[in-house]
Design an enzyme around this catalytic site. Structure first.
Site, PDB file in Angstrom:
ATOM      1  N   SER A 101       0.680  -0.809   0.402  1.00 40.74           N
ATOM      2  CA  SER A 101      -0.026  -0.191  -0.084  1.00 40.74           C
ATOM      3  C   SER A 101       1.029   0.912   0.402  1.00 40.74           C
ATOM      4  CB  SER A 101      -1.028  -0.137   1.467  1.00 40.74           C
ATOM      5  OG  SER A 101      -1.335   1.086   1.325  1.00 40.74           O
ATOM      6  N   LYS A 154       2.666   4.236  -4.032  1.00 44.86           N
ATOM      7  CA  LYS A 154       2.122   5.141  -3.951  1.00 44.86           C
ATOM      8  C   LYS A 154       2.360   5.698  -3.771  1.00 44.86           C
ATOM      9  CE  LYS A 154      -0.358   4.428  -0.575  1.00 44.86           C
ATOM     10  NZ  LYS A 154      -1.794   4.247   0.437  1.00 44.86           N
TER      11      LYS A 154
HETATM   12  N1  URA Z   1      -0.752   3.899   5.307  1.00 47.38           N
HETATM   13  C1  URA Z   1      -0.237   3.204   4.288  1.00 47.38           C
HETATM   14  O1  URA Z   1      -0.589   4.090   3.382  1.00 47.38           O
HETATM   15  N2  URA Z   1      -1.339   2.028   4.004  1.00 47.38           N
HETATM   16  C2  URA Z   1      -1.175   1.012   5.101  1.00 47.38           C
HETATM   17  O2  URA Z   1      -1.765   0.170   4.617  1.00 47.38           O
HETATM   18  C3  URA Z   1      -1.007   1.572   6.354  1.00 47.38           C
HETATM   19  C4  URA Z   1      -0.325   2.532   6.318  1.00 47.38           C
END
Ligand code: URA
Length: 456
Positions: free
Chosen positions: A189, A193
């Site tokens: 996750s 990004k």
């Molecule tokens: N921040 C994120 O972007 N994803 C997660 O799973 C946990 C914290």
């Protein structure tokens, strides 16, 4: 060449449920199905729960990170003409280092394209905090993002609708299905990004202790090493620092009050209650400046960052970024005057002794329930809700002395957070031992070895 057999989500759920390992094609099928809506939500939720229970292998984590990164549009920092470096924290309470780090690294010559998140679970969200500044726009297009970066060197924005759409779906689903606390899912996750932002280098602040998603040292260490190895394999220079979240970072936890504390430090003040926030921000900025090629060592980067804090240049940069994103910086002329909580209550020490322990997850929930966070996705948050701590871990308090000041949307919202704080804070006759702010540091030199040796 033979055509690969068609994939079916039900087979991938059963495979993970039974503890088997999915290959890259199967993982990409799930990420793309999340992004384009072709896999129903209940099947994604079932797969996430199977992945949470069984865990993801290193290969699966890498494949998921890459597939999620590639699930939508990407940002290219090539035209910025500088090394692009970001910092990301795994989530904490009172964690406002981004407001210091972004301008500190920017004035030291590093480009900081920071794509941030909202409150998740008990942790606060950088975007929710910034939106307490009237007019501040977090939802910029990638071309507006580039314009702010060219002007200021730093920009803090939200994910665009088409940047990493797979994470948008998974993130919201994990928040609702109890599947947040999984090293593989957290790694994919966060990194999807960061990698979609085209970063050259990344500094990870991996929280450990009572307020972290992964509370145990060994779990945080595993996550840190996993993220370093995964990002390095994808071509981004990465370092991860394990840092203490055994108490809220700094004095304030909320939205507007966290910006006030940050700007106080950017103005060169050094209140004792904010010393850990100042120190951690300088350490993280020092690493960014080093990885960004502007200092020979992280320590030299720290010294450059400290100078930028002292001479006011970082403050000027932060204000120019806020203005470039539509924010009204005049609210910082009278921060107390702008602060208009619906209700305020001071929590007094119920006995004399030392603040020995803080259950920071409970404190985080108290902050959210004062109105600073949301019950359901999409709800507005109260910019003025939050908690200012008068006393921090290790402090000696006398019965009746103020420990914390709570700000709520309305008086009706005060009772539950007060009860949570009383449960969360342990007052003891003996002083607690000191906890180091920064623990182990993982780099490409030691991450793989740690993962090989870790027993999971
Ligand atoms: N921040 C994120 O972007 N994803 C997660 O799973 C946990 C914290």
């Amino acid at each position: 060449m033979s055509t690969p057999a068609p994939l079916h989500t039900i087979d991938l759920i059963r495979k993970k449920r039974d503890g088997l390992t999915l290959d890259d094609r199967e993982i990409a099928f799930l990420a793309n199905g999340a992004a384009d809506g072709s896999i129903p939500i209940e099947q994604l939720a079932a797969w996430l729960m199977a992945a949470w229970i069984r865990g993801l292998s290193l290969g699966e984590t890498r494949a998921l990170t890459i597939a999620m990164r590639d699930s939508g549009e990407k940002f290219s920092p090539a035209r910025l003409g500088k090394v692009a470096v970001d910092k990301h924290s795994t989530g904490g309470v009172g964690d406002k280092t981004s407001f210091l780090i972004a301008p500190l690294a920017a004035v030291c010559g590093v480009a900081v394209p920071m794509i941030s998140g909202r409150a998740l679970g008990h942790t606060g969200g950088t975007l929710d905090k910034l939106e307490s500044i009237p007019g501040y726009r977090t939802a910029l297009t990638l071309s507006e993002f580039e314009t702010v970066l060219l002007k200021c060197g730093a920009s803090i924005v939200s994910q665009t609708p088409s940047l990493v759409p797979a994470d948008r779906v998974f993130y919201a689903l994990r928040d609702r299905t109890g599947t947040v606390e999984s090293p593989g899912l957290i790694c994919a996750s966060i990194l999807s990004k960061k990698l979609a932002a085209g970063l050259d280098a990344l500094v990870l602040d991996v929280k450990t202790g009572s307020g972290a998603f992964l509370r145990k040292q060994e779990d945080s260490q595993y996550l840190a090493a996993l993220m370093v190895a995964t990002a390095e394999a994808a071509g981004t220079r990465t370092v991860a620092l394990l840092t203490d979240m055994g108490q809220p970072l700094g004095r304030a936890a909320g939205n507007w009050i966290e910006l006030v504390e940050s700007v106080e430090l950017l103005r060169g003040h050094r209140p004792a209650q904010s010393e850990d926030l100042r120190e951690l921000s300088l350490i993280l900025a020092g690493w960014m400046i080093h990885l960004g090629g502007q200092a020979a060592t992280p320590e030299a980067g720290y010294a450059r960052a400290e100078a930028a804090l002292g001479d006011g240049s970082a403050l000027g940069n932060f204000f120019s970024m806020i203005e470039a994103q539509g924010g009204d910086v005049s609210v910082f002329n009278d921060p107390a005057g702008f602060h208009k909580p619906g209700a305020t209550e001071v929590l007094l020490a119920w006995e004399s002794g030392y603040i020995a322990e803080m259950d920071t997850t409970k404190i985080g929930w108290a902050v959210q329930r004062l109105g600073a966070g949301r019950e359901k996705a999409g709800e507005p948050v109260d910019p003025h809700a939050g908690i200012d701590f008068n006393a921090r871990r290790g402090a000696r308090v006398e019965q009746g002395q103020p420990i914390a000041t709570l700000y709520a949307t309305s008086a009706a919202l005060l009772a539950e957070p007060i009860a949570l704080l009383k449960e969360a804070i342990l007052i003891s006759k003996t002083a607690p031992s000191k906890v180091p702010l920064v623990g182990r540091i993982f780099t490409r030199e030691n991450a793989e070895a740690h993962l090989r040796d870790a027993v999971r």
